[in-house]
Design a protein around this motif. Sequence first.
Motif, PDB file in Angstrom:
ATOM      1  N   GLU A 175      -7.400  -2.581  -3.703  1.00 20.13           N
ATOM      2  CA  GLU A 175      -7.524  -2.946  -2.287  1.00 20.13           C
ATOM      3  C   GLU A 175      -7.636  -4.457  -2.108  1.00 20.13           C
ATOM      4  N   HIS A 176      -8.199  -5.157  -3.097  1.00 19.83           N
ATOM      5  CA  HIS A 176      -8.278  -6.620  -3.025  1.00 19.83           C
ATOM      6  C   HIS A 176      -6.871  -7.230  -3.007  1.00 19.83           C
ATOM      7  N   ILE A 206      -4.094  -5.713  -2.051  1.00 16.95           N
ATOM      8  CA  ILE A 206      -3.454  -5.346  -0.779  1.00 16.95           C
ATOM      9  C   ILE A 206      -3.864  -6.336   0.315  1.00 16.95           C
ATOM     10  N   LYS A 218       0.828  -1.205   0.000  1.00 10.11           N
ATOM     11  CA  LYS A 218       0.000   0.000   0.000  1.00 10.11           C
ATOM     12  C   LYS A 218       0.862   1.254   0.000  1.00 10.11           C
TER      13      LYS A 218
END
Length: 342
Positions: A299-300, A302, A277
């Motif tokens: 985000e998936h 991460i 991130k």
Amino acid sequence: MSKANNQSLSKPSYAPTMTLAMAQQRAQLMSVIRQFFATRQVLEVQTPLLSQAGNTDTFLQSVAAQVTYQDKPCTYYLHTSPEFAMKRLLASWQVPMYQICPVFRDNEIGARHNIEFTMLEWYQPNYNLDDLASELGDLLEMLYGHPIVLSHYRYVDAFMDFVGIHPLTASLEALQAVAEDKGLTGFDFNNVESGNTNSEQDIRQSWLDLLFSHAVEPNLGHDLPTLIIEYPPATAALAKTAVDKEGNKVAKRFELYIKGIEIANAYDELADGQALKKRFEHDNQLRKRHNLPQMPMDEHLIAASDDLIPCSGIAVGLDRLLMVLTGATSLEEVIPFPSGLA
């Protein structure tokens, strides 16, 4: 010459740029690759071309696509590689896998570039980079039809041999002076905030990338297929880092060069969601400085990174590989319709 004969010598406007014979060689390449992975029980997968997230890398520009989802207009992105989605599969299934698919990078046109091209990407759980290099060598032997020796060449050594200065310790002024001495003028990487450590690292890497691409790359892989290893840490992207024998921090990755052309890029994969991130956030800061759009982070990926088992992965440009295998001099010879004619 008669009108009929004259017409027979000219190609119609709809004609492909590759010959039928080359199309048959391309089909054979794909067949051999699939046979190679089938014998090793590596699972072939297929992931979406479109994603809500984009690639944050400053030097990879995603192709945006306007779609309607649940009756609302929104922006998706054609993937620059299948890496993000494949790592989500890898975190869940934890098995070796590969994919052959089209990928897209905006504003890439030339003898070795096209907006749409074909990539082979594969991941091997519990492989280190040496294991992956060995498997890459086995694949090349199968494609060439004879034994292959891979040369290993440290980034630092290649840079010193062809540029003449140490890439990890030379000053910014020295890098800029050498670039200008080699005729690489008109580049300004220094317009950043004074005292910003990240910015200074970005400037350094920009000069290194420029010098490497113009002064080093053309000399690589002419005698033997060559793996460049131990890259500067700023090029780590989604790779782990390590310390080389001189005590310098380096990226755990390698790139394959054949006949002066970059063919493949491999990583010892980073499995740390928070570290990933931070890298995405830094990429977006750098994009802002270059007046490039901010990209939505995946985000998936991460979340999946914390569950990623130790593994190494590699991406191979199949169009370029077919070029060097057949002696073609341009991508137009190995794909039917380049972006300008699609």
